[in-house]
Scaffold this motif. Structure first.
Motif, mmCIF file in Angstrom:
data_model
loop_
_atom_site.group_PDB
_atom_site.id
_atom_site.type_symbol
_atom_site.label_atom_id
_atom_site.label_comp_id
_atom_site.label_asym_id
_atom_site.label_seq_id
_atom_site.Cartn_x
_atom_site.Cartn_y
_atom_site.Cartn_z
ATOM 1 N N ASP A 14 0.806 -1.209 0.000
ATOM 2 C CA ASP A 14 0.000 0.000 0.000
ATOM 3 C C ASP A 14 0.842 1.264 0.000
ATOM 4 N N LYS A 15 2.158 1.121 0.164
ATOM 5 C CA LYS A 15 3.032 2.279 0.254
ATOM 6 C C LYS A 15 3.668 2.562 -1.100
ATOM 7 N N GLU A 16 3.700 3.816 -1.461
ATOM 8 C CA GLU A 16 4.334 4.228 -2.700
ATOM 9 C C GLU A 16 5.814 4.470 -2.431
ATOM 10 N N ILE A 17 6.658 3.970 -3.311
ATOM 11 C CA ILE A 17 8.098 4.145 -3.143
ATOM 12 C C ILE A 17 8.506 5.414 -3.878
ATOM 13 N N ARG A 18 9.105 6.345 -3.163
ATOM 14 C CA ARG A 18 9.552 7.601 -3.764
ATOM 15 C C ARG A 18 11.075 7.683 -3.637
ATOM 16 N N THR A 19 11.688 8.105 -4.728
ATOM 17 C CA THR A 19 13.136 8.282 -4.723
ATOM 18 C C THR A 19 13.456 9.707 -5.120
ATOM 19 N N SER A 20 14.552 10.229 -4.612
ATOM 20 C CA SER A 20 14.972 11.587 -4.952
ATOM 21 C C SER A 20 16.034 11.574 -6.043
ATOM 22 N N TYR A 21 16.267 10.444 -6.638
ATOM 23 C CA TYR A 21 17.285 10.330 -7.677
ATOM 24 C C TYR A 21 16.665 9.694 -8.911
ATOM 25 N N LEU A 22 17.389 9.777 -9.996
ATOM 26 C CA LEU A 22 16.930 9.252 -11.275
ATOM 27 C C LEU A 22 17.139 7.740 -11.324
ATOM 28 N N THR A 23 16.083 7.011 -11.611
ATOM 29 C CA THR A 23 16.193 5.558 -11.717
ATOM 30 C C THR A 23 16.220 5.159 -13.190
ATOM 31 N N SER A 24 16.555 3.922 -13.463
ATOM 32 C CA SER A 24 16.648 3.470 -14.846
ATOM 33 C C SER A 24 15.285 3.471 -15.527
ATOM 34 N N ILE A 25 14.215 3.207 -14.792
ATOM 35 C CA ILE A 25 12.887 3.227 -15.405
ATOM 36 C C ILE A 25 12.483 4.657 -15.766
ATOM 37 N N ASP A 26 12.965 5.645 -15.008
ATOM 38 C CA ASP A 26 12.717 7.044 -15.353
ATOM 39 C C ASP A 26 13.385 7.401 -16.677
ATOM 40 N N VAL A 27 14.605 6.913 -16.868
ATOM 41 C CA VAL A 27 15.317 7.147 -18.126
ATOM 42 C C VAL A 27 14.564 6.490 -19.277
ATOM 43 N N TRP A 28 14.078 5.272 -19.070
ATOM 44 C CA TRP A 28 13.347 4.559 -20.115
ATOM 45 C C TRP A 28 12.068 5.316 -20.503
ATOM 46 N N PHE A 29 11.281 5.737 -19.506
ATOM 47 C CA PHE A 29 10.043 6.452 -19.788
ATOM 48 C C PHE A 29 10.314 7.779 -20.483
ATOM 49 N N ALA A 30 11.345 8.486 -20.072
ATOM 50 C CA ALA A 30 11.691 9.756 -20.709
ATOM 51 C C ALA A 30 12.095 9.541 -22.167
ATOM 52 N N ALA A 31 12.857 8.502 -22.423
ATOM 53 C CA ALA A 31 13.274 8.214 -23.797
ATOM 54 C C ALA A 31 12.080 7.822 -24.659
ATOM 55 N N MET A 32 11.169 7.025 -24.118
ATOM 56 C CA MET A 32 9.994 6.614 -24.895
ATOM 57 C C MET A 32 9.078 7.802 -25.185
#
Length: 110
Positions: free
Chosen positions: A5-23
């Motif tokens: 039930d908890k959302e995971i939040r990160t303050s850094y760039l993850t690999s999935i963020d790079v993938w979504f940005a590229a797509m």
């Protein structure tokens, strides 16, 4: 990305963020290319119609040459993007799989 039930939040760039940005980038660039080609097609057809309604031979030749130039331009833009888009995507995919998804620190050094 959720864990229970908890959302995971990160303050850094993850690999999935790079993938979504590229797509998203590939999608927007593809849309822009399509719109540019469609605009050139529309202008080319308008020039052809203007050539049919031209008042004299010089005007008709001018409109026909502009329509021909636009026709060649949109064919060239379309063929270049048909080749370069998959090549750039494959290059990004290989880079992503080899370096970003693996978490290698070597590719991040500046």
């Amino acid at each position: 990305m959720e864990k229970g039930d908890k959302e995971i939040r990160t303050s850094y760039l993850t690999s999935i963020d790079v993938w979504f940005a590229a797509m998203k980038s590939f999608t927007v660039l593809s849309l822009l290319e399509s719109l540019a080609v469609l605009a050139l097609i529309k202008r080319s057809r308008a020039m052809t119609k203007n050539a049919e309604r031209a008042a004299n031979e010089f005007e008709r030749c001018t409109f026909e040459s502009e329509a021909y130039r636009l026709n060649r331009l949109y064919h060239r833009v379309d063929s270049i993007s048909r080749f370069s888009s998959p090549v750039v995507f494959i290059a990004f995919f290989v880079y992503y799989v080899l370096f970003i998804a693996q978490g290698s620190e070597n590719c991040v050094e500046i």
